[in-house]
Design a protein around this motif. Structure first.
Motif, PDB file in Angstrom:
ATOM      1  N   MET A   1       0.618  -0.715   0.014  1.00  0.00           N
ATOM      2  CA  MET A   1      -0.021  -0.741  -0.160  1.00  0.00           C
ATOM      3  C   MET A   1       1.194   1.469   0.079  1.00  0.00           C
ATOM      4  O   MET A   1       1.967   1.286   0.839  1.00  0.00           O
ATOM      5  N   LEU A   2       0.749   2.124  -0.825  1.00  0.00           N
ATOM      6  CA  LEU A   2       1.535   3.811  -0.613  1.00  0.00           C
ATOM      7  C   LEU A   2       1.014   4.048   0.202  1.00  0.00           C
ATOM      8  O   LEU A   2      -0.124   4.514   0.292  1.00  0.00           O
ATOM      9  N   LEU A   3       1.841   5.028   1.215  1.00  0.00           N
ATOM     10  CA  LEU A   3       1.264   5.638   1.762  1.00  0.00           C
ATOM     11  C   LEU A   3       1.956   7.284   1.795  1.00  0.00           C
ATOM     12  O   LEU A   3       2.632   7.344   1.224  1.00  0.00           O
ATOM     13  N   HIS A   4       0.776   7.565   1.825  1.00  0.00           N
ATOM     14  CA  HIS A   4       0.914   9.113   1.683  1.00  0.00           C
ATOM     15  C   HIS A   4       0.831   9.524   0.123  1.00  0.00           C
ATOM     16  O   HIS A   4       1.518  10.244  -0.516  1.00  0.00           O
ATOM     17  N   GLY A   5       0.296   9.024  -0.755  1.00  0.00           N
ATOM     18  CA  GLY A   5       0.019   8.861  -2.161  1.00  0.00           C
ATOM     19  C   GLY A   5       1.622   8.927  -2.452  1.00  0.00           C
ATOM     20  O   GLY A   5       2.427   8.924  -4.031  1.00  0.00           O
TER      21      GLY A   5
ATOM     22  N   SER B   1       1.295   1.401   9.990  1.00  0.00           N
ATOM     23  CA  SER B   1       1.231   2.587   8.769  1.00  0.00           C
ATOM     24  C   SER B   1      -0.004   2.271   8.093  1.00  0.00           C
ATOM     25  O   SER B   1      -0.753   3.857   7.018  1.00  0.00           O
ATOM     26  N   GLU B   2      -0.491   1.182   7.760  1.00  0.00           N
ATOM     27  CA  GLU B   2      -1.179   1.009   5.919  1.00  0.00           C
ATOM     28  C   GLU B   2      -2.768   1.509   7.454  1.00  0.00           C
ATOM     29  O   GLU B   2      -3.238   1.889   6.440  1.00  0.00           O
ATOM     30  N   GLN B   3      -3.113   0.740   8.251  1.00  0.00           N
ATOM     31  CA  GLN B   3      -4.022   1.304   8.767  1.00  0.00           C
ATOM     32  C   GLN B   3      -4.293   2.659   9.133  1.00  0.00           C
ATOM     33  O   GLN B   3      -5.153   3.581   8.820  1.00  0.00           O
ATOM     34  N   ASP B   4      -2.969   3.893   9.360  1.00  0.00           N
ATOM     35  CA  ASP B   4      -3.234   4.873   9.480  1.00  0.00           C
ATOM     36  C   ASP B   4      -3.401   5.876   7.801  1.00  0.00           C
ATOM     37  O   ASP B   4      -3.936   6.542   7.877  1.00  0.00           O
ATOM     38  N   GLU B   5      -2.925   4.695   7.659  1.00  0.00           N
ATOM     39  CA  GLU B   5      -3.113   5.483   5.228  1.00  0.00           C
ATOM     40  C   GLU B   5      -4.892   5.543   5.126  1.00  0.00           C
ATOM     41  O   GLU B   5      -5.106   6.674   4.921  1.00  0.00           O
ATOM     42  N   LEU B   6      -5.641   4.293   6.008  1.00  0.00           N
ATOM     43  CA  LEU B   6      -6.776   4.006   5.171  1.00  0.00           C
ATOM     44  C   LEU B   6      -7.231   5.269   6.323  1.00  0.00           C
ATOM     45  O   LEU B   6      -8.736   5.596   5.557  1.00  0.00           O
ATOM     46  N   LYS B   7      -6.938   5.376   7.151  1.00  0.00           N
ATOM     47  CA  LYS B   7      -7.951   6.319   7.711  1.00  0.00           C
ATOM     48  C   LYS B   7      -7.696   7.807   7.523  1.00  0.00           C
ATOM     49  O   LYS B   7      -8.461   9.070   7.062  1.00  0.00           O
ATOM     50  N   ARG B   8      -6.361   8.451   6.771  1.00  0.00           N
ATOM     51  CA  ARG B   8      -6.310   9.367   6.200  1.00  0.00           C
ATOM     52  C   ARG B   8      -7.043   9.383   5.172  1.00  0.00           C
ATOM     53  O   ARG B   8      -7.194  10.667   4.385  1.00  0.00           O
TER      54      ARG B   8
ATOM     55  N   LEU C   1     -10.102  10.833   5.592  1.00  0.00           N
ATOM     56  CA  LEU C   1     -10.441  11.543   6.528  1.00  0.00           C
ATOM     57  C   LEU C   1     -10.354  12.726   4.900  1.00  0.00           C
ATOM     58  O   LEU C   1     -11.081  14.011   5.303  1.00  0.00           O
ATOM     59  N   LEU C   2     -10.072  12.579   3.962  1.00  0.00           N
ATOM     60  CA  LEU C   2      -9.634  13.195   2.890  1.00  0.00           C
ATOM     61  C   LEU C   2     -11.478  13.357   1.533  1.00  0.00           C
ATOM     62  O   LEU C   2     -11.607  14.401   1.138  1.00  0.00           O
ATOM     63  N   TRP C   3     -12.055  12.421   2.870  1.00  0.00           N
ATOM     64  CA  TRP C   3     -13.151  12.884   1.455  1.00  0.00           C
ATOM     65  C   TRP C   3     -14.169  14.035   2.362  1.00  0.00           C
ATOM     66  O   TRP C   3     -15.182  14.523   1.975  1.00  0.00           O
ATOM     67  N   ALA C   4     -13.470  14.481   4.173  1.00  0.00           N
ATOM     68  CA  ALA C   4     -13.970  15.586   3.839  1.00  0.00           C
ATOM     69  C   ALA C   4     -13.803  16.872   2.730  1.00  0.00           C
ATOM     70  O   ALA C   4     -14.680  18.780   2.897  1.00  0.00           O
ATOM     71  N   LEU C   5     -12.994  16.487   1.458  1.00  0.00           N
ATOM     72  CA  LEU C   5     -12.776  17.589   0.869  1.00  0.00           C
ATOM     73  C   LEU C   5     -13.953  18.315   0.081  1.00  0.00           C
ATOM     74  O   LEU C   5     -14.125  19.523  -0.669  1.00  0.00           O
TER      75      LEU C   5
END
Length: 326
Positions: free
Chosen positions: A130-134, A259-266, A269-273
């Motif tokens: 999984m890519l972290l932070h793009g 780290s991957e769990q944090d990435e899924l949460k991030r 959160l981007l859906w708020a955009l």
């Protein structure tokens, strides 16, 4: 360059403080979000690239100490991704200034396609992790299920077919990803009509003319009339991506790292955009911001800060690269 690397590694806390201060001050530059904002955006892009280089130097130091020296021929995909993200707003502003609002989308499309290619290359090179932070942050954590999944009773390769650990990890991740995508497609096809039923319906259409029926408006027609047909494409893409992630997580013997769990949460959160994108922003968010600004305008200091924040938010909303979340 080696002397600069040593200085950054010895003073990384000091470097981080300077970078945070400089990046924060760029929002206060004159002519921000105006017709002649190429200069401020260029300054922001240069500072962003310098920050990305410093972070890459610090990250490679930790990688060398934990896993040995880095291969000299390895391409810095994370640094390349960060540089593209730092330059994308400058590309948008310059394209809009010199070519207009309509033709700027050609340059934005090229920039987005470049990011896609770099991320796909990084995804393959990292063993389909999984890519972290793009792709800006390396995914160096190892899954604890690699060794156990290779020694299950259903292993068809036998005891004599041993491979290297890297090859096993790559095969394990790739196989589970492909299996999850296959199951996702099968679940999507379950609701469709079978082949024999479509054949019967075709024969009935030939034998009997269809009755005259009043055409009912479809969802696509309703959205087109309201002017929001294109606005749901991004949401549909994010929903499909979330579905893929869910299927992969549900696959057998696969456990996400911290780290991957944090990435899924991030990513969630981007859906708020979507609150900052049209048509929702024009119809709802802008009105709420303006009403809040008028309410707090008589309050000393707070009124001025609120007006500046609203100005920055409205200005940032005009830029695709600020609100894309890609």
């Amino acid at each position: 360059m080696e002397a600069y690397k040593k200085w950054v590694r010895r003073n990384k806390d000091y470097v981080h403080s300077l970078e945070s201060l400089a990046n924060g001050l760029t929002w206060l530059l004159p002519e921000r979000f105006s017709a002649s904002e190429i200069g401020p955006e260029a300054v922001t892009a240069i500072l962003g690239i310098i920050t990305a280089i410093n972070e890459h130097i610090i990250d490679t130091t930790s990688t060398q100490t934990s896993a040995g020296p880095v291969e000299p021929n390895s391409f810095p995909y994370s640094l390349c991704t960060s540089a593209i993200k730092d330059l994308e707003t400058l590309v948008e502003v310059a394209a809009q200034h010199y070519y207009g609002d309509d033709k700027k989308w050609n340059f934005i499309a090229v920039t987005e396609a470049t990011k896609v290619l770099v991320r796909l290359a990084l995804f393959r090179n990292s063993g389909y992790k999984m890519l972290l932070h793009g792709g800006e942050t390396p995914n160096t954590e190892k899954h604890s299920d690699f060794s156990s999944s290779q020694h299950n009773g259903g292993d068809f390769r036998g005891h004599g077919a041993h491979r290297g650990s890297n090859e096993q990890n790559s095969w394990n991740l790739e196989g589970r990803a492909l299996s999850a995508l296959s199951r996702f497609g099968e679940n999507a096809r379950m609701g469709s009509d079978p082949v024999w039923l479509r054949g019967v319906q075709r024969q009935q259409a030939i034998m009997e003319p269809p009755p005259q029926m009043i055409e009912r408006p479809s969802l696509s027609m309703i959205l087109s009339e309201k002017g929001v047909q294109g606005s749901i494409i991004s949401h549909g893409r994010d929903a499909i991506g979330a579905g893929f992630s869910t299927q992969i997580v549900k696959s057998r013997d696969y456990h996400l790292t911290a780290s991957e769990q944090d990435e899924l949460k991030r990513r969630k959160l981007l859906w708020a955009l979507y609150l900052m994108r049209d048509p929702f922003f024009s119809k709802y968010t802008r009105q709420r911001l303006q009403s809040t600004e008028k309410l707090l305008e008589p309050v000393p200091v707070i009124g001025l800060l609120t007006a500046k924040i609203v100005e920055l938010v409205v200005g940032a909303q005009t830029r695709y690269t600020y609100m894309s979340g890609s």
